[in-house]
Design a protein around this motif. Structure first.
Motif, mmCIF file in Angstrom:
data_model
loop_
_atom_site.group_PDB
_atom_site.id
_atom_site.type_symbol
_atom_site.label_atom_id
_atom_site.label_comp_id
_atom_site.label_asym_id
_atom_site.label_seq_id
_atom_site.Cartn_x
_atom_site.Cartn_y
_atom_site.Cartn_z
ATOM 1 N N GLU A 133 0.809 -1.205 0.000
ATOM 2 C CA GLU A 133 0.000 0.000 0.000
ATOM 3 C C GLU A 133 0.849 1.263 0.000
ATOM 4 O OE1 GLU A 133 -2.383 -0.406 3.440
ATOM 5 O OE2 GLU A 133 -3.594 -2.056 2.646
ATOM 6 N N GLN A 134 2.159 1.143 0.255
ATOM 7 C CA GLN A 134 3.050 2.289 0.309
ATOM 8 C C GLN A 134 4.180 2.094 -0.699
ATOM 9 O OE1 GLN A 134 4.308 2.399 4.396
ATOM 10 N NE2 GLN A 134 2.286 2.864 5.144
ATOM 11 N N PRO A 135 3.865 2.124 -1.998
ATOM 12 C CA PRO A 135 4.867 1.806 -3.016
ATOM 13 C C PRO A 135 6.038 2.768 -3.053
ATOM 14 C CG PRO A 135 2.907 2.763 -4.018
ATOM 15 C CD PRO A 135 2.575 2.510 -2.574
ATOM 16 N N GLY A 136 5.875 4.004 -2.577
ATOM 17 C CA GLY A 136 6.963 4.964 -2.639
ATOM 18 C C GLY A 136 7.817 5.007 -1.399
ATOM 19 N N SER A 137 7.463 4.277 -0.345
ATOM 20 C CA SER A 137 8.237 4.315 0.891
ATOM 21 C C SER A 137 9.508 3.492 0.746
ATOM 22 C CB SER A 137 7.402 3.769 2.053
ATOM 23 O OG SER A 137 7.191 2.379 1.901
ATOM 24 N N TYR A 138 10.473 3.782 1.611
ATOM 25 C CA TYR A 138 11.747 3.061 1.563
ATOM 26 C C TYR A 138 11.528 1.567 1.760
ATOM 27 C CZ TYR A 138 16.375 1.467 3.065
ATOM 28 O OH TYR A 138 17.559 0.787 3.192
ATOM 29 N N SER A 139 10.800 1.197 2.831
ATOM 30 C CA SER A 139 10.587 -0.220 3.116
ATOM 31 C C SER A 139 9.788 -0.890 2.016
ATOM 32 C CB SER A 139 9.878 -0.384 4.464
ATOM 33 O OG SER A 139 8.661 0.343 4.484
ATOM 34 N N GLY A 140 8.813 -0.163 1.448
ATOM 35 C CA GLY A 140 8.015 -0.737 0.381
ATOM 36 C C GLY A 140 8.830 -1.008 -0.870
ATOM 37 N N LEU A 141 9.675 -0.057 -1.264
ATOM 38 C CA LEU A 141 10.490 -0.226 -2.461
ATOM 39 C C LEU A 141 11.509 -1.347 -2.283
ATOM 40 C CD1 LEU A 141 11.080 3.531 -3.326
ATOM 41 C CD2 LEU A 141 9.744 1.902 -4.672
ATOM 42 N N VAL A 142 12.130 -1.398 -1.104
ATOM 43 C CA VAL A 142 13.110 -2.452 -0.847
ATOM 44 C C VAL A 142 12.437 -3.820 -0.857
ATOM 45 C CG1 VAL A 142 14.664 -3.399 0.898
ATOM 46 C CG2 VAL A 142 14.710 -0.952 0.397
ATOM 47 N N ALA A 143 11.254 -3.920 -0.249
ATOM 48 C CA ALA A 143 10.546 -5.200 -0.195
ATOM 49 C C ALA A 143 10.111 -5.667 -1.579
ATOM 50 C CB ALA A 143 9.332 -5.090 0.723
ATOM 51 N N GLN A 144 9.820 -4.726 -2.474
ATOM 52 C CA GLN A 144 9.334 -5.077 -3.805
ATOM 53 C C GLN A 144 10.459 -5.312 -4.807
ATOM 54 O OE1 GLN A 144 6.632 -1.945 -4.909
ATOM 55 N NE2 GLN A 144 5.386 -2.232 -3.088
ATOM 56 N N SER A 145 11.696 -5.093 -4.406
ATOM 57 C CA SER A 145 12.808 -5.274 -5.333
ATOM 58 C C SER A 145 12.914 -6.738 -5.759
ATOM 59 C CB SER A 145 14.119 -4.834 -4.680
ATOM 60 O OG SER A 145 15.214 -5.106 -5.528
ATOM 61 N N THR A 146 13.151 -6.953 -7.038
ATOM 62 C CA THR A 146 13.272 -8.313 -7.563
ATOM 63 C C THR A 146 14.710 -8.820 -7.530
ATOM 64 O OG1 THR A 146 13.487 -7.427 -9.812
ATOM 65 C CG2 THR A 146 11.266 -8.026 -9.069
ATOM 66 N N ILE A 147 15.647 -7.986 -7.093
ATOM 67 C CA ILE A 147 17.043 -8.403 -6.980
ATOM 68 C C ILE A 147 17.510 -8.186 -5.547
ATOM 69 C CG2 ILE A 147 17.565 -7.899 -9.393
ATOM 70 C CD1 ILE A 147 18.820 -5.286 -8.518
ATOM 71 N N ASP A 148 18.554 -8.902 -5.167
ATOM 72 C CA ASP A 148 19.111 -8.732 -3.827
ATOM 73 C C ASP A 148 19.759 -7.359 -3.703
ATOM 74 O OD1 ASP A 148 18.315 -11.191 -2.925
ATOM 75 O OD2 ASP A 148 20.195 -12.187 -3.463
ATOM 76 N N LEU A 149 19.512 -6.709 -2.573
ATOM 77 C CA LEU A 149 20.072 -5.387 -2.321
ATOM 78 C C LEU A 149 21.005 -5.429 -1.120
ATOM 79 C CD1 LEU A 149 16.831 -3.213 -2.698
ATOM 80 C CD2 LEU A 149 18.609 -3.585 -4.418
ATOM 81 N N VAL A 150 22.021 -4.600 -1.178
ATOM 82 C CA VAL A 150 22.908 -4.375 -0.039
ATOM 83 C C VAL A 150 22.353 -3.186 0.728
ATOM 84 C CG1 VAL A 150 25.251 -3.814 0.693
ATOM 85 C CG2 VAL A 150 24.876 -5.224 -1.346
ATOM 86 N N GLU A 151 22.226 -3.306 2.049
ATOM 87 C CA GLU A 151 21.761 -2.176 2.852
ATOM 88 C C GLU A 151 22.873 -1.726 3.781
ATOM 89 O OE1 GLU A 151 17.729 -0.979 5.059
ATOM 90 O OE2 GLU A 151 18.834 -2.529 6.139
#
Length: 293
Positions: A133-151
């Motif tokens: 429901e929050q596509p523009g939020s940091y957590s939302g974008l990271v959760a929706q990423s289709t590739i592994d991300l380094v944080e």
């Protein structure tokens, strides 16, 4: 030992050794997982998500003692004793009479474990729904990423410099975090910011650099600029020191203006200009910087 390099969030959450580290850590598990994160930093986001899931589920695993369970079941039996059909005894002179079978008392801890599992699954899907429901939020974008991300998280009291694989850098202020792929593939260099960071971007016209922060996208080719997107505020500020920067709401990402080639509603910023994005109204404004960075 399992090959954790290809594990997903769900795989980690179901792994006994990982669960032991989250729920009841000891020297062995702590040493292993800290070393694993150093060797495979790209799994940081997946592991943090799995830890959060297990920690949230553990909060609802407040098991009653066996005595408490027996008392609760006895109270249930007492309150249902008068209901018809639950239990009847055969008459002595009618041994062939059919009777309702006696309800067997279930194992309390098995019942509690089953309830906990259902609650945990419900919490997990609720969390994913909230993020969706929050596509523009940091957590939302990271959760929706289709590739592994380094944080990377700056938990120190001083600014922290992060260098990306293609040479660009970001200086993170205390309490800020950034997520990004270990290697930028495709036609864009995309990073996700929460907090405040000063970026110096290596020039690459074929692969623009894009910063996503609290509903706002900052798109550049090669320049230096600051993005402030604090979670406790309702806005995002972008200040340009050198080069040119285009900023626009994330909702406009797929809507391009034919005459400019930029997303709808985009503002073009030049040195010593700043833009403010109001996340409540999706309004972008531009003005000069009073104290140039």
């Amino acid at each position: 030992m399992n090959d954790y390099r290809n594990y997903t969030t769900e795989d980690f959450a179901e792994d006994d050794f990982f669960r032991r580290w989250v729920i009841a850590p000891d020297a062995e598990t702590d040493s292993f997982w800290q070393n694993f994160l150093v060797q495979y930093p790209e799994k940081n986001t997946v592991i943090l998500t799995a830890r959060s899931l297990l920690q949230a589920v553990s909060q609802v695993q407040i098991m009653p003692t066996e005595t408490q369970g027996q008392r609760m079941w006895a109270a249930i039996e007492h309150r249902t004793a008068g209901l018809p059909g639950l239990e009847e005894q055969p008459d002595a002179d009618d041994e062939n009479r059919w009777v309702w079978p006696k309800i067997k008392r279930p194992d309390w801890f098995q019942l509690a474990a089953a309830v906990t599992l259902l609650v945990g699954i419900g919490w997990w899907y609720m969390l994913r729904s909230k993020l969706a429901e929050q596509p523009g939020s940091y957590s939302g974008l990271v959760a929706q990423s289709t590739i592994d991300l380094v944080e990377k998280i700056n938990n120190t009291p001083q600014p922290l410099t992060i260098r990306f694989e293609e040479g660009s850098t970001v200086v993170l202020q205390p309490g800020s975090r950034v997520s990004y792929p270990a290697i930028f593939t495709g036609g864009k260099r995309e990073v996700y910011l929460s907090g405040e960071g000063f970026f110096e971007v290596s020039k690459n016209p074929q692969k623009p650099f894009m910063v996503y922060a609290n509903g706002l996208v900052t798109k550049v080719i090669g320049t230096s600029f600051m993005v402030r997107a604090l979670e406790e505020t309702k806005g995002v500020t972008v200040i340009v020191r050198s080069g040119k920067v285009a900023v626009f709401p994330i909702k406009s990402l797929d809507r391009t203006q034919p005459e400019t080639g930029q997303p709808a509603g985009a503002l073009l910023l030049t040195p010593n200009q700043q833009a403010f994005f109001d996340t409540d109204s999706d309004r972008l404004t531009r003005k000069l910087v009073e104290a140039p960075v």
